[in-house]
Design a protein around this motif. Structure first.
Motif, short mmCIF file in Angstrom:
data_model
loop_
_atom_site.label_atom_id
_atom_site.label_comp_id
_atom_site.label_asym_id
_atom_site.label_seq_id
_atom_site.Cartn_x
_atom_site.Cartn_y
_atom_site.Cartn_z
N VAL A 181 9.07 4.30 9.53
CA VAL A 181 9.88 5.26 8.78
C VAL A 181 9.00 6.05 7.81
O VAL A 181 9.13 7.26 7.69
CB VAL A 181 11.04 4.55 8.04
N LEU A 182 8.06 5.37 7.17
CA LEU A 182 7.15 6.06 6.25
C LEU A 182 6.27 7.07 6.99
O LEU A 182 6.06 8.19 6.51
CB LEU A 182 6.28 5.05 5.50
N GLU A 183 5.77 6.69 8.16
CA GLU A 183 4.93 7.59 8.95
C GLU A 183 5.72 8.81 9.41
O GLU A 183 5.23 9.95 9.33
CB GLU A 183 4.35 6.85 10.16
N GLU A 184 6.94 8.60 9.86
CA GLU A 184 7.78 9.72 10.28
C GLU A 184 8.10 10.64 9.11
O GLU A 184 8.12 11.86 9.26
CB GLU A 184 9.07 9.20 10.91
N SER A 232 0.81 -1.22 0.00
CA SER A 232 0.00 0.00 0.00
C SER A 232 0.84 1.27 0.00
O SER A 232 0.35 2.34 -0.34
CB SER A 232 -0.93 -0.01 1.21
N SER A 233 2.10 1.18 0.36
CA SER A 233 2.96 2.37 0.42
C SER A 233 3.92 2.45 -0.75
O SER A 233 4.89 3.18 -0.71
CB SER A 233 3.76 2.36 1.72
N LYS A 234 3.62 1.73 -1.83
CA LYS A 234 4.58 1.63 -2.92
C LYS A 234 4.93 2.97 -3.55
O LYS A 234 6.03 3.15 -4.05
CB LYS A 234 4.11 0.66 -3.99
N ASP A 235 4.01 3.95 -3.49
CA ASP A 235 4.33 5.25 -4.07
C ASP A 235 5.23 6.08 -3.15
O ASP A 235 5.75 7.10 -3.55
CB ASP A 235 3.05 6.02 -4.41
N LYS A 236 5.46 5.62 -1.93
CA LYS A 236 6.27 6.34 -0.95
C LYS A 236 7.54 5.56 -0.59
O LYS A 236 8.31 6.00 0.24
CB LYS A 236 5.47 6.57 0.32
N LEU A 237 7.72 4.41 -1.20
CA LEU A 237 8.78 3.51 -0.79
C LEU A 237 9.61 3.09 -2.00
O LEU A 237 9.06 2.73 -3.04
CB LEU A 237 8.14 2.26 -0.16
N ASN A 238 10.92 3.19 -1.86
CA ASN A 238 11.82 2.69 -2.89
C ASN A 238 12.44 1.39 -2.39
O ASN A 238 13.06 1.38 -1.33
CB ASN A 238 12.94 3.70 -3.17
N VAL A 239 12.25 0.34 -3.14
CA VAL A 239 12.82 -0.95 -2.78
C VAL A 239 13.79 -1.35 -3.88
O VAL A 239 13.46 -1.33 -5.06
CB VAL A 239 11.73 -2.04 -2.64
N VAL A 240 15.00 -1.67 -3.47
CA VAL A 240 16.02 -2.16 -4.39
C VAL A 240 16.52 -3.47 -3.83
O VAL A 240 16.92 -3.55 -2.66
CB VAL A 240 17.19 -1.16 -4.53
N SER A 241 16.51 -4.50 -4.63
CA SER A 241 17.04 -5.78 -4.21
C SER A 241 18.47 -5.91 -4.71
O SER A 241 18.79 -5.46 -5.81
CB SER A 241 16.21 -6.93 -4.80
N VAL A 242 19.30 -6.50 -3.87
CA VAL A 242 20.69 -6.76 -4.25
C VAL A 242 20.88 -8.26 -4.28
O VAL A 242 20.69 -8.93 -3.26
CB VAL A 242 21.68 -6.10 -3.27
N HIS A 243 21.22 -8.76 -5.44
CA HIS A 243 21.49 -10.20 -5.59
C HIS A 243 22.94 -10.43 -5.20
O HIS A 243 23.86 -9.94 -5.84
CB HIS A 243 21.24 -10.64 -7.03
N MET A 244 23.14 -11.19 -4.12
CA MET A 244 24.47 -11.46 -3.60
C MET A 244 24.81 -12.93 -3.90
O MET A 244 24.32 -13.83 -3.21
CB MET A 244 24.49 -11.21 -2.09
N ALA A 264 19.09 -10.15 3.83
CA ALA A 264 19.39 -9.04 4.73
C ALA A 264 18.57 -7.85 4.27
O ALA A 264 18.40 -7.63 3.07
CB ALA A 264 20.87 -8.70 4.70
N TYR A 265 18.03 -7.12 5.22
CA TYR A 265 17.17 -5.98 4.91
C TYR A 265 17.74 -4.73 5.56
O TYR A 265 18.08 -4.74 6.74
CB TYR A 265 15.75 -6.22 5.42
N TYR A 266 17.82 -3.66 4.79
CA TYR A 266 18.30 -2.38 5.29
C TYR A 266 17.20 -1.37 5.00
O TYR A 266 16.75 -1.24 3.86
CB TYR A 266 19.58 -1.96 4.56
N VAL A 267 16.76 -0.67 6.03
CA VAL A 267 15.70 0.34 5.86
C VAL A 267 16.34 1.70 6.11
O VAL A 267 16.87 1.96 7.19
CB VAL A 267 14.53 0.11 6.84
N PHE A 268 16.27 2.56 5.10
CA PHE A 268 16.80 3.91 5.19
C PHE A 268 15.65 4.90 5.17
O PHE A 268 14.63 4.67 4.53
CB PHE A 268 17.72 4.21 3.99
N LEU A 283 20.44 5.07 7.87
CA LEU A 283 20.05 3.69 8.15
C LEU A 283 19.22 3.66 9.42
O LEU A 283 19.66 4.09 10.48
CB LEU A 283 21.29 2.81 8.32
N ARG A 284 18.00 3.17 9.32
CA ARG A 284 17.08 3.14 10.46
C ARG A 284 16.85 1.74 11.00
O ARG A 284 16.45 1.57 12.13
CB ARG A 284 15.74 3.73 10.03
N HIS A 285 17.08 0.73 10.17
CA HIS A 285 16.83 -0.64 10.63
C HIS A 285 17.64 -1.59 9.77
O HIS A 285 17.74 -1.45 8.57
CB HIS A 285 15.34 -0.97 10.51
N PHE A 286 18.23 -2.57 10.43
CA PHE A 286 18.91 -3.67 9.75
C PHE A 286 18.35 -4.96 10.30
O PHE A 286 18.15 -5.10 11.51
CB PHE A 286 20.42 -3.63 10.00
#
Length: 119
Positions: A110-113, A24-36, A80-84, A90-93
């Protein structure tokens, strides 16, 4: 596994990432996956593309075959998840596959803040 990924639970986490990215927050959230890559098969770009297509992944995926991003973050975990936040802080790992509800809570916080500071 049929998709050739080295991590046995990778299918589940791919699907969970997509839920977060298209929620539901996709317009406010950038998600990038890193293939390791964790094995020789994981270096196969065509295999990565096939898995992306099979799972209908829509977020950008960075293929870190040289482990440059992995090394910068000193990451040893899959997933692994990193939330900026909006300022790049960095707000959460979170490492490992448990606690998807906790990850969702952190993302929402983070979105609410961010919304409050933009008002």
């Amino acid at each position: 596994m049929a998709d050739g990924l080295s991590v046995p639970t990778a299918r589940f986490f791919i699907d969970e990432n997509e839920k977060i990215a298209t929620g539901s927050s996709k317009d406010k959230l950038n998600v990038v996956s890193v293939h390791m890559p964790r094995s020789e098969n994981d270096l196969d770009i065509e295999l990565v593309k096939k898995v992306v297509e099979e799972h209908g992944i829509t977020q950008p995926i960075l293929v870190d075959n040289e482990h440059k991003i992995t090394d910068v973050f000193e990451n040893q975990y899959v997933p692994a998840y990193y939330v900026f936040d909006a300022e790049g802080k960095l707000r959460h790992f979170q490492a490992g596959g448990s606690g998807m509800k906790m990850l969702e809570k952190r993302v929402n916080r983070v979105l609410e803040e961010n919304e409050k500071t933009q008002q």
